[in-house]
Write a protein that holds these residues in place. Structure first.
Motif, mmCIF file in Angstrom:
data_model
loop_
_atom_site.group_PDB
_atom_site.id
_atom_site.type_symbol
_atom_site.label_atom_id
_atom_site.label_comp_id
_atom_site.label_asym_id
_atom_site.label_seq_id
_atom_site.Cartn_x
_atom_site.Cartn_y
_atom_site.Cartn_z
ATOM 1 N N SER A 230 -20.207 17.549 4.242
ATOM 2 C CA SER A 230 -21.593 17.247 3.894
ATOM 3 C C SER A 230 -21.809 15.795 3.497
ATOM 4 C CB SER A 230 -22.056 18.155 2.744
ATOM 5 O OG SER A 230 -22.025 19.514 3.120
ATOM 6 N N TYR A 231 -20.907 15.233 2.696
ATOM 7 C CA TYR A 231 -21.105 13.875 2.181
ATOM 8 C C TYR A 231 -19.775 13.130 2.223
ATOM 9 C CZ TYR A 231 -25.417 15.906 0.402
ATOM 10 O OH TYR A 231 -26.636 16.546 0.292
ATOM 11 N N ALA A 232 -19.282 12.870 3.409
ATOM 12 C CA ALA A 232 -17.989 12.217 3.561
ATOM 13 C C ALA A 232 -18.104 10.716 3.297
ATOM 14 C CB ALA A 232 -17.443 12.442 4.968
ATOM 15 N N PRO A 233 -17.095 10.116 2.675
ATOM 16 C CA PRO A 233 -17.070 8.655 2.588
ATOM 17 C C PRO A 233 -16.987 8.046 3.987
ATOM 18 C CG PRO A 233 -15.514 9.644 1.047
ATOM 19 C CD PRO A 233 -15.989 10.744 1.950
ATOM 20 N N ASP A 234 -17.400 6.790 4.087
ATOM 21 C CA ASP A 234 -17.416 6.103 5.384
ATOM 22 C C ASP A 234 -16.176 5.255 5.613
ATOM 23 O OD1 ASP A 234 -20.356 6.667 6.255
ATOM 24 O OD2 ASP A 234 -20.508 5.971 4.187
ATOM 25 N N PHE A 235 -15.433 4.987 4.544
ATOM 26 C CA PHE A 235 -14.253 4.147 4.685
ATOM 27 C C PHE A 235 -13.318 4.455 3.521
ATOM 28 C CE2 PHE A 235 -11.777 0.216 5.128
ATOM 29 C CZ PHE A 235 -11.747 0.069 6.498
ATOM 30 N N HIS A 236 -12.002 4.292 3.773
ATOM 31 C CA HIS A 236 -10.997 4.636 2.771
ATOM 32 C C HIS A 236 -9.972 3.515 2.656
ATOM 33 C CE1 HIS A 236 -12.275 8.925 2.677
ATOM 34 N NE2 HIS A 236 -12.636 8.650 3.924
ATOM 35 N N ILE A 237 -9.555 3.258 1.419
ATOM 36 C CA ILE A 237 -8.557 2.223 1.139
ATOM 37 C C ILE A 237 -7.534 2.803 0.166
ATOM 38 C CG2 ILE A 237 -8.148 -0.069 0.148
ATOM 39 C CD1 ILE A 237 -11.043 -0.757 0.886
ATOM 40 N N ILE A 238 -6.256 2.516 0.401
ATOM 41 C CA ILE A 238 -5.179 2.905 -0.519
ATOM 42 C C ILE A 238 -4.615 1.649 -1.151
ATOM 43 C CG2 ILE A 238 -2.931 4.009 -0.762
ATOM 44 C CD1 ILE A 238 -3.605 5.736 1.640
ATOM 45 N N ASP A 239 -4.713 1.572 -2.468
ATOM 46 C CA ASP A 239 -4.157 0.459 -3.231
ATOM 47 C C ASP A 239 -2.686 0.753 -3.507
ATOM 48 O OD1 ASP A 239 -3.394 -1.480 -5.022
ATOM 49 O OD2 ASP A 239 -4.626 -0.720 -6.686
ATOM 50 N N ALA A 240 -1.816 0.157 -2.683
ATOM 51 C CA ALA A 240 -0.371 0.320 -2.854
ATOM 52 C C ALA A 240 0.289 -1.019 -3.140
ATOM 53 C CB ALA A 240 0.241 0.967 -1.608
ATOM 54 N N VAL A 241 -0.452 -1.915 -3.786
ATOM 55 C CA VAL A 241 0.139 -3.191 -4.177
ATOM 56 C C VAL A 241 1.220 -2.935 -5.218
ATOM 57 C CG1 VAL A 241 -0.317 -5.448 -5.188
ATOM 58 C CG2 VAL A 241 -2.004 -4.419 -3.658
ATOM 59 N N VAL A 242 0.845 -2.250 -6.285
ATOM 60 C CA VAL A 242 1.811 -1.733 -7.253
ATOM 61 C C VAL A 242 1.554 -0.235 -7.341
ATOM 62 C CG1 VAL A 242 2.648 -1.756 -9.617
ATOM 63 C CG2 VAL A 242 1.901 -3.884 -8.549
ATOM 64 N N SER A 243 2.499 0.564 -6.889
ATOM 65 C CA SER A 243 2.320 2.009 -6.817
ATOM 66 C C SER A 243 2.910 2.676 -8.050
ATOM 67 C CB SER A 243 2.971 2.562 -5.550
ATOM 68 O OG SER A 243 2.452 1.929 -4.399
ATOM 69 N N SER A 244 2.648 3.975 -8.181
ATOM 70 C CA SER A 244 3.206 4.776 -9.265
ATOM 71 C C SER A 244 3.933 5.958 -8.631
ATOM 72 C CB SER A 244 2.089 5.265 -10.202
ATOM 73 O OG SER A 244 2.622 5.993 -11.285
ATOM 74 N N HIS A 245 5.253 5.988 -8.785
ATOM 75 C CA HIS A 245 6.048 7.014 -8.116
ATOM 76 C C HIS A 245 6.774 7.853 -9.147
ATOM 77 C CE1 HIS A 245 10.142 4.695 -8.013
ATOM 78 N NE2 HIS A 245 9.392 4.256 -9.004
ATOM 79 N N GLY A 246 7.698 8.690 -8.688
ATOM 80 C CA GLY A 246 8.458 9.536 -9.590
ATOM 81 C C GLY A 246 7.934 10.959 -9.626
#
Length: 730
Positions: A230-246
């Protein structure tokens, strides 16, 4: 004899419909990475990623020559709770705002997408949390932007009746935006495995208590699918400059410099790329698996970049992920784990729930060291696994013995109504007719029920004549809702396809959930029965009939659950006859599959006969109860205002219990003041009027008990007086 084809339970024909705008542009997922030989700053990573993924072309197509009038909404993940490592950094977002301003886009809003545990733990409000994360309203180039809370100013969103979000609203800012850019943090998740763009969308939904409304009351994967529809975003970005893992990177920040930005017009494609960079299967997340199954990937997409997994990256242990997934989402243990796993401000937590604060400190410390310490990892998995086993046992017990305590479920229709034509509905009666003839010809058992194994399914039929006039019975008992009258009904959703001249449904699609059948299967891990059906309903002068066939089972609990219910007049219309015929084949738990009951008919047949006799006897009882207006539903319904409060957490009850115990102990153990006084002669002098002090606790108990004792003796005297008055004279 004609039988229902084996593909009757297959899902609807779904095409791999793209989740992008469908404007003819090539869907590109750009992966821009900094390396030792090419050390790019984060601003350059972002600029290259959005350019190569086609952001500016899509914005220009949407703006139609007026970029200043285009309302652009950015939704960065700001779910950090005192831990910026788990949130999208403000410098990256503000650089994107500067890039937008350079191209004439000046109507920019930052909508905070927050999933933190604010409902249970006192902490900074959303705007204060955004300020701590660096979202100050102005970029380094002095470009202004607004920060809004997407849980405020909510308006009706008009989700369709088939949606799990039907009746829910959305923030006006989200609904009014002309172009939405979803920005997610690159992080792991203890339940989903990873949490990227699709998981970030849970934060844009309006209710502050995300866990209650979008994880417990509704299935999170269904929520995301319907939101995208119904209301999908038009664009997506993943900020993986400094990630959080574990083990739980979304909750407890464990930074790893990965120097990457991923951009794509499609959220499922962006998450697929992000998962591959983590070195995990993209469909290992239930959120992403359901979106990919329901919507697919865009046609002809292209990945521009290197997908070599991050060096030094740690994903959650599989044992931990499986254990967390075994926790029922609508249970208290799942909610407690979700809250306690966040790295919270202990001083703020002490105010509301000291036990929760202590548990949070212990659990987050264990999560933090589990990646390097095998003993800590084993302890964490064992602890969550034990909690999951206990929760499963409690739920299985409630399935059989405390059904009123099981929460009902809000679900979507789970199939596309447009995938079926009227002919698909009209064929149902013809498909069932030969099976019904076989059922009617079977001999009845001692309870008047007929059943027989056919292949791996069961043909079953039963009937009951109800002492109710036919005309009145069909007026009170709606044949179109016959399936929901069946016993152990947990909820569902109905989509009416067509109606007759009187407005009655004649064709409809229905999704139904029932407790595990037989109920004792829940002790062996048997899932609830979850089936989607096409239904054909006919209304004749002397008969009403609903017939259905299964087209999909979202949890694969059923291969077949087809059948019919017929209302017929009996005794000239003075009574009503209810006839039920079904063909069913449910999936057995793994333990029973190993047991192979089909090879032991002397054990299998009595169990089958008993379970069907119990289920359909109670079902027929429900039809009578519906006619008489008596309650018969199981489960606890959700209320619109029924947010889960801290008082429902086990730690809060533990805290209250400890406080009560301490208060009682302090009063009991306090030495009472002795009457009298110590004289100069060394003796204790007690005056005749001195009275010994009593413990306040005993006094309170005595005063609380006094009305009960007095009332008992008063009632006894009154009863004796009545007996004397009613005794006959000699």
């Amino acid at each position: 004899m004609e039988t229902i084809p084996d593909d009757a339970a297959a899902g609807p024909p779904t095409a791999a419909s793209p989740t992008g705008p469908g404007d003819g542009m090539t869907t590109v997922a750009a992966v821009i990475r900094a390396t030792r030989t090419r050390p790019l700053p984060p601003t350059r990573l972002l600029a290259d990623a959005v350019t190569r993924a086609g952001l500016w072309e899509r914005l220009a197509a949407r703006a139609a020559g007026d970029p200043g009038g285009l309302a652009v909404l950015l939704t960065p993940g700001t779910s950090a709770y005192g831990d910026p490592t788990t949130a999208v950094g403000a410098p990256l977002v503000e650089h994107l705002i500067d890039l937008l301003y350079d191209r004439g886009y000046r109507n920019i809003t930052v909508g905070a997408a927050r999933c933190g545990p604010d409902v249970w733990l006192a902490g900074p409000g959303l705007r204060e949390a955004c300020r701590r994360l660096g979202y100050g309203g102005h970029t380094p180039q002095h470009h202004a932007y607004r920060v809004v809370d997407l849980s405020e100013d909510v308006e009706p969103a008009g989700f369709p009746a088939s949606s799990v979000l039907h009746g829910s609203g959305m923030a006006r800012t989200w609904l009014a935006a002309d172009f939405r850019i979803n920005i997610a943090k690159n992080s792991t998740h203890p339940e989903f495995g990873y949490a990227l763009c699709l998981a970030n969308l849970l934060g844009v939904l309006p209710h502050a208590d995300k866990h209650h409304h979008y994880r417990a009351r509704r299935d999170g994967a269904e929520v995301i699918v319907d939101l995208l529809g119904s209301y999908a975003p038009d664009f997506h970005i993943i900020d993986a400059v400094v990630s959080s893992h574990g083990c739980a990177g979304s909750y407890v920040g464990k930074p790893l410099r990965t120097g990457t930005v991923v951009a794509a017009p499609d959220g499922a494609l962006a998450d697929l790329v992000g998962a591959l960079l983590m070195g995990v299967d993209p469909v290992s997340s239930p959120l992403n698996a359901q979106v990919l199954s329901a919507r697919g990937l865009p046609d002809g997409y292209h990945i521009d970049g290197d997908l070599t997994p991050y060096q030094g990256w740690r994903n959650p242990p599989r044992a931990l992920v499986e254990a967390v997934r075994r926790l029922p989402p609508d249970g208290r243990v799942h909610r407690l784990f979700s809250i306690a796993s966040w790295r919270v401000d202990p001083n703020a937590a002490e105010v509301t729930d000291p036990a929760l604060a202590r548990l949070s400190r212990f659990l987050t410390t264990l999560i933090r060291v589990a990646d390097e310490n095998p003993a800590a990892s084993a302890a964490l998995c064992t602890m969550v696994g034990a909690a999951a086993s206990a929760s499963s046992t409690v739920r299985a017990w409630r399935t059989g013995y405390a059904k009123e305590r099981i929460r009902l479920r809000d679900v979507s229709l789970a199939v596309d109504p447009d995938a079926y034509t009227h002919r698909d509905f009209d064929r149902i009666t013809g498909l069932l007719q030969p099976l019904e003839e076989v059922i009617d010809a079977l001999p009845a058992d001692a309870w008047g029920m007929r059943w027989q194994h056919v292949g791996h399914s069961i043909l079953f039929g039963c009937a009951r004549t109800v002492h109710a006039p036919y005309a009145e019975f069909v007026r009170r008992v709606d044949i179109s809702q016959a399936i929901s009258y069946m016993t152990d009904y947990l909820g569902g959703r109905v989509h009416v396809v067509s109606r007759d001249a009187q407005g009655r449904p004649t064709r409809q699609i229905e999704r139904n959930l029932y407790l595990a059948q037989p109920n004792y299967m829940a002790f062996y891990g048997g899932p609830p029965i979850d089936v989607c059906k096409l239904e054909s309903i006919t209304y004749e002068e002397r008969a009403q009939r609903i017939a259905w066939r299964t087209v999909h089972s979202p949890n694969d609990s059923a291969a077949y659950d087809d059948g019919s219910v017929v209302f017929l007049p009996a005794d000239g219309g003075n009574r009503t006859r209810v006839v039920i015929r079904v063909r069913q084949r449910f999936t057995l738990p793994m333990t029973w599959q190993v047991f192979r009951p089909e090879t032991r008919p002397k054990v299998r047949d009595p169990l089958v006969q008993d379970s069907y006799q119990r289920f359909f006897t109670r079902t027929l009882d429900n039809f009578e109860a519906q006619y008489e207006g008596r309650p018969y539903r199981i489960g606890r319904p959700w209320q619109a205002h029924d947010d889960m409060s801290a008082a429902e957490l086990p730690t809060q009850r533990l805290t209250d219990g400890v406080r009560l115990l301490r208060s009682t102990a302090s009063q009991v153990l306090t030495a009472p003041k002795l009457p009298g006084r110590l004289g100069p002669d060394g003796f204790w002098h007690v005056a005749p009027g001195d009275a010994p002090a009593r413990s306040p606790v005993l006094e309170e108990f005595r005063e609380a008990l006094r009305p009960a004792v007095t009332g008992f003796w008063q009632g006894l005297r009154e009863a004796a007086a009545r007996d004397r008055r009613s005794r006959p004279s000699p």
